[in-house]
Structures are given as C-alpha cells and as structure tokens.
Motif scaffolding. Sequence first.
Motif, mmCIF file in Angstrom:
data_model
loop_
_atom_site.group_PDB
_atom_site.id
_atom_site.type_symbol
_atom_site.label_atom_id
_atom_site.label_comp_id
_atom_site.label_asym_id
_atom_site.label_seq_id
_atom_site.Cartn_x
_atom_site.Cartn_y
_atom_site.Cartn_z
ATOM 1 N N ARG A 1 12.197 2.164 -8.792
ATOM 2 C CA ARG A 1 12.502 0.483 -9.067
ATOM 3 C C ARG A 1 12.551 -0.367 -7.829
ATOM 4 O O ARG A 1 11.906 -1.499 -7.732
ATOM 5 C CB ARG A 1 13.307 0.243 -10.080
ATOM 6 N N ILE A 2 13.568 -0.066 -7.138
ATOM 7 C CA ILE A 2 13.763 -0.774 -5.952
ATOM 8 C C ILE A 2 12.538 -0.672 -4.942
ATOM 9 O O ILE A 2 12.265 -2.040 -4.357
ATOM 10 C CB ILE A 2 15.080 -0.084 -5.096
ATOM 11 N N GLY A 3 12.000 0.299 -5.076
ATOM 12 C CA GLY A 3 10.530 0.315 -4.260
ATOM 13 C C GLY A 3 9.599 -0.576 -4.791
ATOM 14 O O GLY A 3 8.772 -1.327 -4.197
ATOM 15 N N ASP A 4 9.661 -0.720 -6.207
ATOM 16 C CA ASP A 4 8.768 -1.762 -6.847
ATOM 17 C C ASP A 4 9.145 -3.357 -6.310
ATOM 18 O O ASP A 4 8.335 -4.210 -6.162
ATOM 19 C CB ASP A 4 8.703 -1.831 -8.111
ATOM 20 N N LEU A 5 10.393 -3.290 -6.450
ATOM 21 C CA LEU A 5 10.921 -4.739 -6.047
ATOM 22 C C LEU A 5 10.620 -5.083 -4.498
ATOM 23 O O LEU A 5 10.376 -6.225 -4.115
ATOM 24 C CB LEU A 5 12.278 -4.838 -6.205
ATOM 25 N N ALA A 6 10.470 -4.183 -3.735
ATOM 26 C CA ALA A 6 10.263 -4.573 -2.261
ATOM 27 C C ALA A 6 8.552 -4.694 -1.992
ATOM 28 O O ALA A 6 8.197 -5.488 -1.293
ATOM 29 C CB ALA A 6 10.392 -3.064 -1.402
ATOM 30 N N THR A 7 7.856 -3.976 -3.187
ATOM 31 C CA THR A 7 6.554 -4.354 -3.053
ATOM 32 C C THR A 7 6.322 -5.786 -3.632
ATOM 33 O O THR A 7 5.344 -6.486 -3.215
ATOM 34 C CB THR A 7 5.890 -3.277 -4.182
ATOM 35 N N ASN A 8 7.084 -6.277 -4.467
ATOM 36 C CA ASN A 8 7.169 -7.634 -4.935
ATOM 37 C C ASN A 8 7.391 -8.671 -3.545
ATOM 38 O O ASN A 8 6.413 -9.708 -3.567
ATOM 39 C CB ASN A 8 8.276 -7.885 -5.907
ATOM 40 N N LEU A 9 7.981 -8.425 -2.922
ATOM 41 C CA LEU A 9 8.398 -9.122 -1.676
ATOM 42 C C LEU A 9 7.148 -9.098 -0.915
ATOM 43 O O LEU A 9 6.765 -10.356 -0.156
ATOM 44 C CB LEU A 9 9.693 -8.403 -0.726
ATOM 45 N N GLY A 10 6.467 -8.019 -0.693
ATOM 46 C CA GLY A 10 5.178 -8.200 -0.054
ATOM 47 C C GLY A 10 4.264 -9.320 -0.653
ATOM 48 O O GLY A 10 3.636 -9.915 0.152
ATOM 49 N N GLU B 1 0.820 -1.277 0.146
ATOM 50 C CA GLU B 1 -0.037 0.058 0.026
ATOM 51 C C GLU B 1 1.001 1.262 0.135
ATOM 52 O O GLU B 1 0.273 2.265 -0.639
ATOM 53 C CB GLU B 1 -0.990 -0.069 1.300
ATOM 54 N N GLU B 2 2.012 1.244 0.802
ATOM 55 C CA GLU B 2 2.772 2.320 0.903
ATOM 56 C C GLU B 2 3.696 2.857 -0.388
ATOM 57 O O GLU B 2 4.498 3.749 -0.441
ATOM 58 C CB GLU B 2 3.574 2.459 2.082
ATOM 59 N N ASP B 3 3.525 1.879 -1.155
ATOM 60 C CA ASP B 3 4.575 2.017 -2.631
ATOM 61 C C ASP B 3 3.947 3.454 -3.288
ATOM 62 O O ASP B 3 4.845 4.018 -3.860
ATOM 63 C CB ASP B 3 4.432 0.846 -3.548
ATOM 64 N N ALA B 4 2.797 3.706 -2.851
ATOM 65 C CA ALA B 4 2.208 4.685 -3.690
ATOM 66 C C ALA B 4 2.919 6.220 -3.265
ATOM 67 O O ALA B 4 3.241 7.118 -3.959
ATOM 68 C CB ALA B 4 0.754 4.941 -3.316
ATOM 69 N N GLU B 5 3.453 6.219 -1.894
ATOM 70 C CA GLU B 5 3.962 7.417 -1.405
ATOM 71 C C GLU B 5 5.386 7.473 -2.187
ATOM 72 O O GLU B 5 5.909 8.332 -2.539
ATOM 73 C CB GLU B 5 4.338 7.069 0.185
ATOM 74 N N VAL B 6 6.249 6.193 -2.314
ATOM 75 C CA VAL B 6 7.318 6.292 -3.173
ATOM 76 C C VAL B 6 7.305 6.783 -4.534
ATOM 77 O O VAL B 6 7.962 7.673 -5.110
ATOM 78 C CB VAL B 6 7.946 4.843 -3.050
ATOM 79 N N ASN B 7 6.047 6.209 -5.122
ATOM 80 C CA ASN B 7 5.710 6.583 -6.536
ATOM 81 C C ASN B 7 5.543 8.349 -6.835
ATOM 82 O O ASN B 7 5.823 8.994 -7.536
ATOM 83 C CB ASN B 7 4.589 5.772 -7.124
ATOM 84 N N ARG B 8 4.715 8.621 -5.531
ATOM 85 C CA ARG B 8 4.438 10.079 -5.549
ATOM 86 C C ARG B 8 5.656 10.776 -5.481
ATOM 87 O O ARG B 8 5.960 12.034 -5.936
ATOM 88 C CB ARG B 8 3.503 10.511 -4.328
ATOM 89 N N LEU B 9 6.731 10.621 -4.411
ATOM 90 C CA LEU B 9 7.735 11.512 -4.495
ATOM 91 C C LEU B 9 8.731 11.189 -5.519
ATOM 92 O O LEU B 9 9.324 12.370 -6.143
ATOM 93 C CB LEU B 9 8.399 10.805 -3.102
ATOM 94 N N TYR B 10 8.855 10.142 -6.197
ATOM 95 C CA TYR B 10 9.502 9.960 -7.459
ATOM 96 C C TYR B 10 9.095 11.160 -8.532
ATOM 97 O O TYR B 10 9.876 11.950 -9.216
ATOM 98 C CB TYR B 10 9.305 8.673 -8.019
ATOM 99 N N LEU B 11 7.598 11.160 -8.686
ATOM 100 C CA LEU B 11 7.031 12.201 -9.761
ATOM 101 C C LEU B 11 7.328 13.523 -9.107
ATOM 102 O O LEU B 11 7.745 14.462 -10.137
ATOM 103 C CB LEU B 11 5.754 12.006 -9.700
ATOM 104 N N GLU B 12 7.569 13.996 -7.995
ATOM 105 C CA GLU B 12 7.797 15.201 -7.609
ATOM 106 C C GLU B 12 9.349 15.527 -7.804
ATOM 107 O O GLU B 12 9.642 16.792 -8.256
ATOM 108 C CB GLU B 12 7.459 15.230 -6.096
ATOM 109 N N LEU B 13 10.223 14.583 -7.480
ATOM 110 C CA LEU B 13 11.613 14.755 -7.712
ATOM 111 C C LEU B 13 11.838 14.800 -9.252
ATOM 112 O O LEU B 13 12.640 15.732 -9.982
ATOM 113 C CB LEU B 13 12.233 13.818 -7.224
ATOM 114 N N GLU B 14 11.244 14.081 -9.947
ATOM 115 C CA GLU B 14 11.401 14.142 -11.425
ATOM 116 C C GLU B 14 11.322 15.549 -12.043
ATOM 117 O O GLU B 14 11.854 16.125 -12.860
ATOM 118 C CB GLU B 14 10.457 12.946 -12.023
#
Length: 224
Positions: A93-102, A48-61
């Motif tokens: 992408r590491i955040g996505d891989l962490a999500t995979n572990l979940g 669920e918290e992967d959305a926070e990583v994605n949001r931050l990524y888009l902001e920094l991009e």
Amino acid sequence: MPRKQYQERLAELREDVLYMSELVAERLRMGMDALEQKDEELANRVIEEDAEVNRLYLELEQDCVDLLALQQPVAGDLRFIAASFKIITDLERIGDLATNLGGYTLEAQRDVFPDVDVQRIGEATLDMLEDAMNAYADEDTAACYEVAEADDDVDAMCEEASSAVVRDLIQREGVDSEEDVEDIMADVSRLLLTIRDLERVGDHAVNIAARTLYMLENDDELIY
C-alpha cells in the motif's frame, strides 16, 4: 518438510520482506524527488515500476500461505508468518501511495503554496518506514514504540500543512478569472491529497511496528 529446511524458509521470508521494504522505500524516495523536481520522467518510472512491487507482494503472499500449510506452525513461528503477511500488505500500500506521488507530479501546474514543506513531511515518513523495518529486522521492541510516537509528530506536521493551505486560500487575492480559480483549486486538491497520502505512509509504518511488536511479544497494544 524437515524442521531445518522449514527454518531456512522462514529466514528467507524475513530477507524477502526486508528486500521488499527497500524496494518500496526507494519508490517512495523517487516519488518525493519527482514531486520536488517536477521530473515527469521520474514520475512515470515510479508509476510504471509499481508492477514490480505488486509482483513481489503476490510472491511473498504465496510464500506465507505455503509456510502456514506445510507445517502448521505454532507460537513464535505462527506470529512471525502472520506478522510478515500483514507487513507486506502495508508495504504494498505504501508502494501505491508512492505511485500517487508520481501522478500528482504529472498533474501539477505550478507551486502555489511554496511555504508548505511537503518534503519535510516526506522525509519524516521515510524515516518512520525505515525505523519500523529496522525494528522488524533487529527484533527491537523499543523501536516499535518509537515509531508509534513519531507518528504524532507527522500527524501534527500534516495538520499544520493542511491548515496553511486552507488559510492561504482564504486570504488569496488577485484571482480574477474562472480559469484561474479552477487552476488554483486543482493545485489545492493535489497538495491536500499529497499531504494525506504522506500521512497514510506514516500510518502504515505504525502498522508495521505494531505487527512487529505482536510478533515479538504477543502484544497487540499498538494494533488497536
């Protein structure tokens, strides 16, 4: 934009990239803990918290794009922004891989390969990520090479673990029903995917070190 303000924006970008790395490392740790403890609640949090990583990524991009557009940087500033942009991509992408572990935690049926030490591999990749980000923060070129060297050890651990899974599967006895076969194959698939994803975390850590080296020395040796 005045030069002083521009430099402040660059400093803020560095701090934000480091914050994102801390967030991603925390998610990866949570994913590893969920997998080890078979903690479905923690696994769901990681997902669920992967959305926070994605949001931050888009902001920094967007911050990187704005900094490139505002002052058309050259030399060191240009390499810093370009490297930071690539690094946040690897972090996402590491955040996505962490999500995979979940997800693997939720799918796991049982421990069928207790001798395969996934946690050891996970710890090694976490160390690589932290070392790569420390190299970025401290502008440490020697640390960049150390991260690349550490990846050889992680690759060897992953190969050893994958071979152990296949070897155990070949030697396994006492599997009588089609249902047992399907369950075991599902666990095998999950475990091999876990190993593969942790190996990819290490690869992304090397990418971060490579971009940091390029940022500092205009040296693309580790990129290719």
